[in-house]
Design a protein around this motif. Structure first.
Motif, PDB file in Angstrom:
ATOM      1  N   LYS A   1      10.877  10.537   1.644  1.00  0.00           N
ATOM      2  CA  LYS A   1      10.755   9.030   2.275  1.00  0.00           C
ATOM      3  C   LYS A   1       9.783   8.825   3.552  1.00  0.00           C
ATOM      4  CE  LYS A   1      13.945   5.882   4.718  1.00  0.00           C
ATOM      5  NZ  LYS A   1      15.081   5.491   5.213  1.00  0.00           N
ATOM      6  N   SER A   2       8.971   7.932   3.794  1.00  0.00           N
ATOM      7  CA  SER A   2       8.162   7.986   4.685  1.00  0.00           C
ATOM      8  C   SER A   2       8.229   6.417   5.196  1.00  0.00           C
ATOM      9  CB  SER A   2       6.791   8.494   4.449  1.00  0.00           C
ATOM     10  OG  SER A   2       5.784   8.057   5.165  1.00  0.00           O
ATOM     11  N   ASP A   3       8.234   6.113   6.387  1.00  0.00           N
ATOM     12  CA  ASP A   3       7.964   4.751   6.897  1.00  0.00           C
ATOM     13  C   ASP A   3       7.271   4.953   8.184  1.00  0.00           C
ATOM     14  OD1 ASP A   3       9.770   5.446   8.836  1.00  0.00           O
ATOM     15  OD2 ASP A   3      11.825   4.494   7.714  1.00  0.00           O
ATOM     16  N   ASP A   4       7.262   3.963   9.022  1.00  0.00           N
ATOM     17  CA  ASP A   4       6.263   3.924  10.249  1.00  0.00           C
ATOM     18  C   ASP A   4       7.066   4.971  11.586  1.00  0.00           C
ATOM     19  OD1 ASP A   4       4.854   2.285   9.005  1.00  0.00           O
ATOM     20  OD2 ASP A   4       5.617   0.442  10.015  1.00  0.00           O
ATOM     21  N   SER A   5       8.212   5.634  11.240  1.00  0.00           N
ATOM     22  CA  SER A   5       8.542   6.335  12.435  1.00  0.00           C
ATOM     23  C   SER A   5       9.229   7.687  11.717  1.00  0.00           C
ATOM     24  CB  SER A   5       9.788   5.437  13.286  1.00  0.00           C
ATOM     25  OG  SER A   5      10.746   5.108  12.522  1.00  0.00           O
ATOM     26  N   ARG A   6       9.461   7.860  10.249  1.00  0.00           N
ATOM     27  CA  ARG A   6      10.199   8.992   9.831  1.00  0.00           C
ATOM     28  C   ARG A   6       9.560   9.269   8.578  1.00  0.00           C
ATOM     29  NH1 ARG A   6      13.308   5.758  12.400  1.00  0.00           N
ATOM     30  NH2 ARG A   6      15.219   6.271  13.216  1.00  0.00           N
ATOM     31  N   VAL A   7       9.533  10.583   8.269  1.00  0.00           N
ATOM     32  CA  VAL A   7       9.141  11.303   7.121  1.00  0.00           C
ATOM     33  C   VAL A   7      10.157  12.444   6.690  1.00  0.00           C
ATOM     34  CG1 VAL A   7       7.398  12.863   6.033  1.00  0.00           C
ATOM     35  CG2 VAL A   7       6.535  11.093   7.619  1.00  0.00           C
ATOM     36  N   TYR A   8      10.695  12.398   5.496  1.00  0.00           N
ATOM     37  CA  TYR A   8      11.672  13.218   5.029  1.00  0.00           C
ATOM     38  C   TYR A   8      10.982  13.954   4.046  1.00  0.00           C
ATOM     39  CZ  TYR A   8      15.031  10.332   7.234  1.00  0.00           C
ATOM     40  OH  TYR A   8      15.699   9.549   8.103  1.00  0.00           O
TER      41      TYR A   8
ATOM     42  N   ASP B   1       0.769  -1.236   0.044  1.00  0.00           N
ATOM     43  CA  ASP B   1       0.151  -0.009  -0.058  1.00  0.00           C
ATOM     44  C   ASP B   1       0.977   1.366   0.035  1.00  0.00           C
ATOM     45  OD1 ASP B   1      -2.281  -1.536   0.088  1.00  0.00           O
ATOM     46  OD2 ASP B   1      -2.802  -0.936   2.171  1.00  0.00           O
ATOM     47  N   ILE B   2       0.419   2.239  -0.874  1.00  0.00           N
ATOM     48  CA  ILE B   2       1.229   3.544  -0.781  1.00  0.00           C
ATOM     49  C   ILE B   2       0.374   4.545   0.235  1.00  0.00           C
ATOM     50  CG2 ILE B   2       1.800   5.487  -2.300  1.00  0.00           C
ATOM     51  CD1 ILE B   2       1.984   3.734  -4.559  1.00  0.00           C
ATOM     52  N   LYS B   3       1.195   5.010   1.166  1.00  0.00           N
ATOM     53  CA  LYS B   3       0.589   5.902   2.213  1.00  0.00           C
ATOM     54  C   LYS B   3       0.274   7.277   1.464  1.00  0.00           C
ATOM     55  CE  LYS B   3       3.049   4.256   6.242  1.00  0.00           C
ATOM     56  NZ  LYS B   3       3.691   4.689   7.313  1.00  0.00           N
ATOM     57  N   GLU B   4      -0.879   7.832   1.926  1.00  0.00           N
ATOM     58  CA  GLU B   4      -1.230   9.057   1.360  1.00  0.00           C
ATOM     59  C   GLU B   4      -0.126  10.465   1.301  1.00  0.00           C
ATOM     60  OE1 GLU B   4      -5.017  11.932   1.588  1.00  0.00           O
ATOM     61  OE2 GLU B   4      -4.758  10.701   3.278  1.00  0.00           O
ATOM     62  N   ILE B   5       0.809  10.110   2.593  1.00  0.00           N
ATOM     63  CA  ILE B   5       1.636  11.209   2.484  1.00  0.00           C
ATOM     64  C   ILE B   5       2.881  11.000   1.515  1.00  0.00           C
ATOM     65  CG2 ILE B   5       3.257   9.890   4.143  1.00  0.00           C
ATOM     66  CD1 ILE B   5       3.630  12.683   5.608  1.00  0.00           C
ATOM     67  N   GLN B   6       2.889   9.840   0.969  1.00  0.00           N
ATOM     68  CA  GLN B   6       3.867   9.642  -0.181  1.00  0.00           C
ATOM     69  C   GLN B   6       3.421   9.815  -1.484  1.00  0.00           C
ATOM     70  OE1 GLN B   6       4.026   5.206   0.928  1.00  0.00           O
ATOM     71  NE2 GLN B   6       6.209   5.520   1.371  1.00  0.00           N
ATOM     72  N   SER B   7       2.048   9.715  -1.500  1.00  0.00           N
ATOM     73  CA  SER B   7       1.455  10.377  -2.769  1.00  0.00           C
ATOM     74  C   SER B   7       1.175  11.901  -3.016  1.00  0.00           C
ATOM     75  CB  SER B   7       0.240   9.484  -3.366  1.00  0.00           C
ATOM     76  OG  SER B   7      -0.722   9.631  -2.464  1.00  0.00           O
ATOM     77  N   LYS B   8       0.685  12.342  -1.953  1.00  0.00           N
ATOM     78  CA  LYS B   8       0.225  13.596  -2.001  1.00  0.00           C
ATOM     79  C   LYS B   8       1.284  14.825  -1.513  1.00  0.00           C
ATOM     80  CE  LYS B   8      -4.584  12.452  -2.116  1.00  0.00           C
ATOM     81  NZ  LYS B   8      -5.810  12.827  -1.126  1.00  0.00           N
TER      82      LYS B   8
ATOM     83  N   VAL C   1      12.572  19.207   5.524  1.00  0.00           N
ATOM     84  CA  VAL C   1      12.003  18.900   6.703  1.00  0.00           C
ATOM     85  C   VAL C   1      12.419  17.423   7.215  1.00  0.00           C
ATOM     86  CG1 VAL C   1       9.988  18.306   8.213  1.00  0.00           C
ATOM     87  CG2 VAL C   1      10.197  20.459   6.639  1.00  0.00           C
ATOM     88  N   ILE C   2      12.800  17.240   8.296  1.00  0.00           N
ATOM     89  CA  ILE C   2      13.015  15.583   9.058  1.00  0.00           C
ATOM     90  C   ILE C   2      11.991  15.696  10.019  1.00  0.00           C
ATOM     91  CG2 ILE C   2      14.594  14.328   9.840  1.00  0.00           C
ATOM     92  CD1 ILE C   2      16.370  16.690   8.248  1.00  0.00           C
ATOM     93  N   ILE C   3      11.143  14.768  10.019  1.00  0.00           N
ATOM     94  CA  ILE C   3      10.425  14.267  11.004  1.00  0.00           C
ATOM     95  C   ILE C   3      10.478  12.764  11.541  1.00  0.00           C
ATOM     96  CG2 ILE C   3       7.901  13.963  11.816  1.00  0.00           C
ATOM     97  CD1 ILE C   3       7.379  15.979   9.399  1.00  0.00           C
TER      98      ILE C   3
END
Length: 132
Positions: A78-85, A58-65, A93-95
């Motif tokens: 990049k996005s996974d269960d604990s990071r978003v770049y 599945d593609i996360k909404e944050i990855q597509s939008k 931004v690094i989260i």
């Protein structure tokens, strides 16, 4: 060390980050923030939702939008269960989500993304190591 000291010294004080905030892991309570760094509750809600696991493939909404932060729209690198770049032009931004906290850090165009990422990841690893 206070939460504000982590923002001021460990993140912004590194010279690799120009704005930062630390929230609880649900993104509802700001524990510390640098001056003028505003995160809208709706923006935070979207980001926190991106950390929920998905089914394989599945593609996360944050990855597509992408995502918004401080009113600006970022492309998700990049996005996974604990990071978003995310990236916006030459800034980014690094989260990082730890056990109990959410680190949000913005780096300016004169900083290499890798240096900014290392700064945020190092603080995240430290907090995880002490139970946060």
């Amino acid at each position: 060390m206070s939460w504000q000291a982590y923002v001021d010294s460990s993140l912004v004080g590194s010279g690799n980050i120009d704005k930062a905030a630390i929230f609880d892991d649900q993104g509802t309570s700001p524990w510390a923030t640098s001056a003028g760094f505003q995160v809208n509750p709706e923006e935070m809600k979207f980001i926190v939702a991106s950390f929920k696991p998905t089914k394989p493939g599945d593609i996360k909404e944050i990855q597509s939008k992408g995502f918004h932060l401080g009113g600006d729209k970022y492309v998700t690198l990049k996005s996974d269960d604990s990071r978003v770049y995310g990236k916006l032009g030459k800034t980014g931004v690094i989260i990082v989500k730890t056990k109990k906290a959410l680190l949000i850090a913005h780096y300016p165009e004169n900083v290499q993304p890798g240096a900014a990422t290392n700064t945020v990841e190092a603080l995240a690893e430290y907090l995880i190591g002490v139970g946060y």
